[in-house]
Scaffold this motif. Sequence first.
Motif, PDB file in Angstrom:
ATOM      1  N   LEU A 139      54.118  46.216  21.835  1.00  0.00           N
ATOM      2  CA  LEU A 139      54.604  46.388  23.202  1.00  0.00           C
ATOM      3  C   LEU A 139      53.667  47.295  23.994  1.00  0.00           C
ATOM      4  CD1 LEU A 139      56.688  45.993  25.409  1.00  0.00           C
ATOM      5  CD2 LEU A 139      58.029  47.871  24.404  1.00  0.00           C
ATOM      6  N   GLU A 140      53.174  48.349  23.364  1.00  0.00           N
ATOM      7  CA  GLU A 140      52.248  49.245  24.064  1.00  0.00           C
ATOM      8  C   GLU A 140      50.963  48.505  24.437  1.00  0.00           C
ATOM      9  OE1 GLU A 140      50.815  52.442  25.984  1.00  0.00           O
ATOM     10  OE2 GLU A 140      52.845  52.122  25.234  1.00  0.00           O
ATOM     11  N   GLN A 141      50.460  47.685  23.516  1.00  0.00           N
ATOM     12  CA  GLN A 141      49.264  46.899  23.818  1.00  0.00           C
ATOM     13  C   GLN A 141      49.536  45.899  24.946  1.00  0.00           C
ATOM     14  OE1 GLN A 141      48.228  45.130  20.077  1.00  0.00           O
ATOM     15  NE2 GLN A 141      47.413  47.033  19.204  1.00  0.00           N
ATOM     16  N   ALA A 142      50.722  45.290  24.911  1.00  0.00           N
ATOM     17  CA  ALA A 142      51.085  44.337  25.963  1.00  0.00           C
ATOM     18  C   ALA A 142      51.164  45.042  27.314  1.00  0.00           C
ATOM     19  CB  ALA A 142      52.414  43.667  25.633  1.00  0.00           C
ATOM     20  N   ARG A 143      51.680  46.257  27.328  1.00  0.00           N
ATOM     21  CA  ARG A 143      51.747  47.009  28.576  1.00  0.00           C
ATOM     22  C   ARG A 143      50.353  47.331  29.110  1.00  0.00           C
ATOM     23  NH1 ARG A 143      56.660  50.924  26.501  1.00  0.00           N
ATOM     24  NH2 ARG A 143      58.398  49.704  27.400  1.00  0.00           N
ATOM     25  N   ARG A 144      49.449  47.675  28.189  1.00  0.00           N
ATOM     26  CA  ARG A 144      48.066  47.941  28.633  1.00  0.00           C
ATOM     27  C   ARG A 144      47.427  46.674  29.191  1.00  0.00           C
ATOM     28  NH1 ARG A 144      47.800  51.279  23.900  1.00  0.00           N
ATOM     29  NH2 ARG A 144      46.755  49.620  22.738  1.00  0.00           N
ATOM     30  N   ARG A 145      47.658  45.531  28.525  1.00  0.00           N
ATOM     31  CA  ARG A 145      47.105  44.274  29.024  1.00  0.00           C
ATOM     32  C   ARG A 145      47.736  43.886  30.362  1.00  0.00           C
ATOM     33  NH1 ARG A 145      47.876  42.673  23.642  1.00  0.00           N
ATOM     34  NH2 ARG A 145      49.605  41.303  24.265  1.00  0.00           N
ATOM     35  N   ALA A 146      49.032  44.175  30.496  1.00  0.00           N
ATOM     36  CA  ALA A 146      49.701  43.860  31.761  1.00  0.00           C
ATOM     37  C   ALA A 146      49.115  44.691  32.896  1.00  0.00           C
ATOM     38  CB  ALA A 146      51.200  44.118  31.640  1.00  0.00           C
ATOM     39  N   LYS A 147      48.823  45.954  32.615  1.00  0.00           N
ATOM     40  CA  LYS A 147      48.196  46.805  33.638  1.00  0.00           C
ATOM     41  C   LYS A 147      46.807  46.281  33.975  1.00  0.00           C
ATOM     42  CE  LYS A 147      46.855  51.530  34.762  1.00  0.00           C
ATOM     43  NZ  LYS A 147      45.557  51.114  35.293  1.00  0.00           N
ATOM     44  N   GLN A 148      46.077  45.873  32.938  1.00  0.00           N
ATOM     45  CA  GLN A 148      44.746  45.306  33.183  1.00  0.00           C
ATOM     46  C   GLN A 148      44.857  44.041  34.029  1.00  0.00           C
ATOM     47  OE1 GLN A 148      42.731  44.067  29.620  1.00  0.00           O
ATOM     48  NE2 GLN A 148      40.941  43.297  30.723  1.00  0.00           N
ATOM     49  N   ALA A 149      45.862  43.208  33.729  1.00  0.00           N
ATOM     50  CA  ALA A 149      46.057  41.977  34.501  1.00  0.00           C
ATOM     51  C   ALA A 149      46.369  42.297  35.956  1.00  0.00           C
ATOM     52  CB  ALA A 149      47.178  41.142  33.885  1.00  0.00           C
ATOM     53  N   ARG A 150      47.226  43.309  36.186  1.00  0.00           N
ATOM     54  CA  ARG A 150      47.539  43.710  37.567  1.00  0.00           C
ATOM     55  C   ARG A 150      46.294  44.211  38.278  1.00  0.00           C
ATOM     56  NH1 ARG A 150      52.118  45.951  35.024  1.00  0.00           N
ATOM     57  NH2 ARG A 150      51.154  48.013  35.047  1.00  0.00           N
ATOM     58  N   ASP A 151      45.509  45.030  37.574  1.00  0.00           N
ATOM     59  CA  ASP A 151      44.280  45.556  38.177  1.00  0.00           C
ATOM     60  C   ASP A 151      43.309  44.430  38.533  1.00  0.00           C
ATOM     61  OD1 ASP A 151      45.304  48.076  37.852  1.00  0.00           O
ATOM     62  OD2 ASP A 151      44.135  48.555  36.062  1.00  0.00           O
ATOM     63  N   GLU A 152      43.191  43.436  37.644  1.00  0.00           N
ATOM     64  CA  GLU A 152      42.268  42.331  37.893  1.00  0.00           C
ATOM     65  C   GLU A 152      42.762  41.456  39.044  1.00  0.00           C
ATOM     66  OE1 GLU A 152      39.032  41.567  35.989  1.00  0.00           O
ATOM     67  OE2 GLU A 152      39.600  43.646  36.359  1.00  0.00           O
ATOM     68  N   ARG A 153      44.080  41.244  39.100  1.00  0.00           N
ATOM     69  CA  ARG A 153      44.621  40.459  40.215  1.00  0.00           C
ATOM     70  C   ARG A 153      44.388  41.178  41.548  1.00  0.00           C
ATOM     71  NH1 ARG A 153      48.793  38.933  36.502  1.00  0.00           N
ATOM     72  NH2 ARG A 153      49.998  40.779  37.065  1.00  0.00           N
ATOM     73  N   GLU A 154      44.623  42.495  41.547  1.00  0.00           N
ATOM     74  CA  GLU A 154      44.398  43.262  42.779  1.00  0.00           C
ATOM     75  C   GLU A 154      42.924  43.241  43.168  1.00  0.00           C
ATOM     76  OE1 GLU A 154      45.962  47.104  42.006  1.00  0.00           O
ATOM     77  OE2 GLU A 154      48.067  46.454  42.036  1.00  0.00           O
ATOM     78  N   ARG A 155      42.049  43.346  42.168  1.00  0.00           N
ATOM     79  CA  ARG A 155      40.605  43.296  42.438  1.00  0.00           C
ATOM     80  C   ARG A 155      40.227  41.936  43.007  1.00  0.00           C
ATOM     81  NH1 ARG A 155      36.563  42.076  38.256  1.00  0.00           N
ATOM     82  NH2 ARG A 155      34.491  42.333  39.153  1.00  0.00           N
ATOM     83  N   ARG A 156      40.778  40.866  42.427  1.00  0.00           N
ATOM     84  CA  ARG A 156      40.472  39.528  42.919  1.00  0.00           C
ATOM     85  C   ARG A 156      40.974  39.349  44.349  1.00  0.00           C
ATOM     86  NH1 ARG A 156      42.456  34.794  39.169  1.00  0.00           N
ATOM     87  NH2 ARG A 156      44.483  35.551  39.876  1.00  0.00           N
ATOM     88  N   LEU A 157      42.153  39.893  44.657  1.00  0.00           N
ATOM     89  CA  LEU A 157      42.680  39.803  46.017  1.00  0.00           C
ATOM     90  C   LEU A 157      41.785  40.539  47.001  1.00  0.00           C
ATOM     91  CD1 LEU A 157      46.540  40.222  45.501  1.00  0.00           C
ATOM     92  CD2 LEU A 157      45.340  38.207  46.364  1.00  0.00           C
ATOM     93  N   ARG A 158      41.329  41.737  46.605  1.00  0.00           N
ATOM     94  CA  ARG A 158      40.439  42.499  47.495  1.00  0.00           C
ATOM     95  C   ARG A 158      39.151  41.731  47.750  1.00  0.00           C
ATOM     96  NH1 ARG A 158      42.031  46.786  44.111  1.00  0.00           N
ATOM     97  NH2 ARG A 158      40.022  46.720  43.045  1.00  0.00           N
ATOM     98  N   LEU A 159      38.579  41.174  46.684  1.00  0.00           N
ATOM     99  CA  LEU A 159      37.333  40.425  46.840  1.00  0.00           C
ATOM    100  C   LEU A 159      37.545  39.148  47.645  1.00  0.00           C
ATOM    101  CD1 LEU A 159      35.828  40.820  43.248  1.00  0.00           C
ATOM    102  CD2 LEU A 159      34.989  41.875  45.354  1.00  0.00           C
ATOM    103  N   THR A 160      38.694  38.504  47.441  1.00  0.00           N
ATOM    104  CA  THR A 160      38.991  37.285  48.199  1.00  0.00           C
ATOM    105  C   THR A 160      39.134  37.593  49.680  1.00  0.00           C
ATOM    106  OG1 THR A 160      40.086  36.297  46.272  1.00  0.00           O
ATOM    107  CG2 THR A 160      40.599  35.358  48.425  1.00  0.00           C
ATOM    108  N   ASP A 161      39.809  38.689  49.996  1.00  0.00           N
ATOM    109  CA  ASP A 161      39.922  39.099  51.398  1.00  0.00           C
ATOM    110  C   ASP A 161      38.548  39.391  51.988  1.00  0.00           C
ATOM    111  OD1 ASP A 161      42.645  38.849  51.442  1.00  0.00           O
ATOM    112  OD2 ASP A 161      43.050  40.967  51.067  1.00  0.00           O
ATOM    113  N   ARG A 162      37.732  40.088  51.207  1.00  0.00           N
ATOM    114  CA  ARG A 162      36.380  40.406  51.683  1.00  0.00           C
ATOM    115  C   ARG A 162      35.559  39.142  51.880  1.00  0.00           C
ATOM    116  NH1 ARG A 162      32.070  44.283  48.434  1.00  0.00           N
ATOM    117  NH2 ARG A 162      30.389  44.185  49.975  1.00  0.00           N
ATOM    118  N   LEU A 163      35.710  38.188  50.948  1.00  0.00           N
ATOM    119  CA  LEU A 163      34.978  36.929  51.069  1.00  0.00           C
ATOM    120  C   LEU A 163      35.423  36.178  52.318  1.00  0.00           C
ATOM    121  CD1 LEU A 163      33.108  34.712  49.986  1.00  0.00           C
ATOM    122  CD2 LEU A 163      35.022  33.907  48.569  1.00  0.00           C
ATOM    123  N   ARG A 164      36.731  36.138  52.563  1.00  0.00           N
ATOM    124  CA  ARG A 164      37.237  35.453  53.746  1.00  0.00           C
ATOM    125  C   ARG A 164      36.677  36.081  55.027  1.00  0.00           C
ATOM    126  NH1 ARG A 164      42.064  35.071  52.223  1.00  0.00           N
ATOM    127  NH2 ARG A 164      42.739  37.119  52.910  1.00  0.00           N
TER     128      ARG A 164
END
Length: 256
Positions: A139-164
């Motif tokens: 569960l702790e590993q899953a939580r770390r991966r979930a945080k990483q997934a959130r960070d990557e999604r937020e990063r992708r959104l920021r880059l997508t906005d910048r690209l637009r």
Amino acid sequence: MSRSDSGGNAGGGTPGLGIPSPEAVLGTVPTDRSVRVSLAAAARSRGRTASLASEIAQLREEIASITVPTVDLQSARRQLADATGEEGRLKERVATIRGDVRARRAVDADTAASIAELQDAAAALSVAQTDRIAAEQGLEQARRRAKQARDERERRLRLTDRLRNRRRDARTELANSIYPAFREALPAVPEGDLATPGRDASEYEGSRVAASLAAVRIASIDGPVSLSPAVVSAFESWDGPPAERVLGVRTTRPEL
């Protein structure tokens, strides 16, 4: 009338800049695109490239490289709950059997069977405790991966906005680079003399017909260009050259 800045037809689209091929944008008049996009396509047809093209390409590559891991937190929580429940059940069983052993010893009864049962329950409890610890770690590993997934999604959104934003800036740059030619072309097309071009593409005020015709006139495309009934009527009521001479490309008209 100059049809090309580079001596050739750029032709293809520029998907990195979010601009379809010039023929796709300008192949039907009036276009269903904004003045800015129409002029950006005309500029691309003349071989012009936005200064932001390399940055846009880099942003697209960076976005494409982002991998968002799939995480099943619910499953990890369920596994921990099951393991914890099994551990608790076995603890109660061990405690019950120990009580039975003590009770038998108190009355000098045979404890061999109870002790064997206690050993089996204690072994099962040890396995359950190991499973529970593994589930906690999972569960702790899953939580770390979930945080990483959130960070990557937020990063992708920021880059997508910048690209637009960069794509919009690139289209504006291309459109404005050819805007002087567009202003000069307006008086040579139907309804163009009624337009107020302003200083750049964002300030254009006038008919879509005139804007589209002027964009086609300054573009370097092979054609044919399809004329809508409104454009055909505009040429018929206009005291000027025919469409093909104005646009410099072969035209087609709707079947009546």
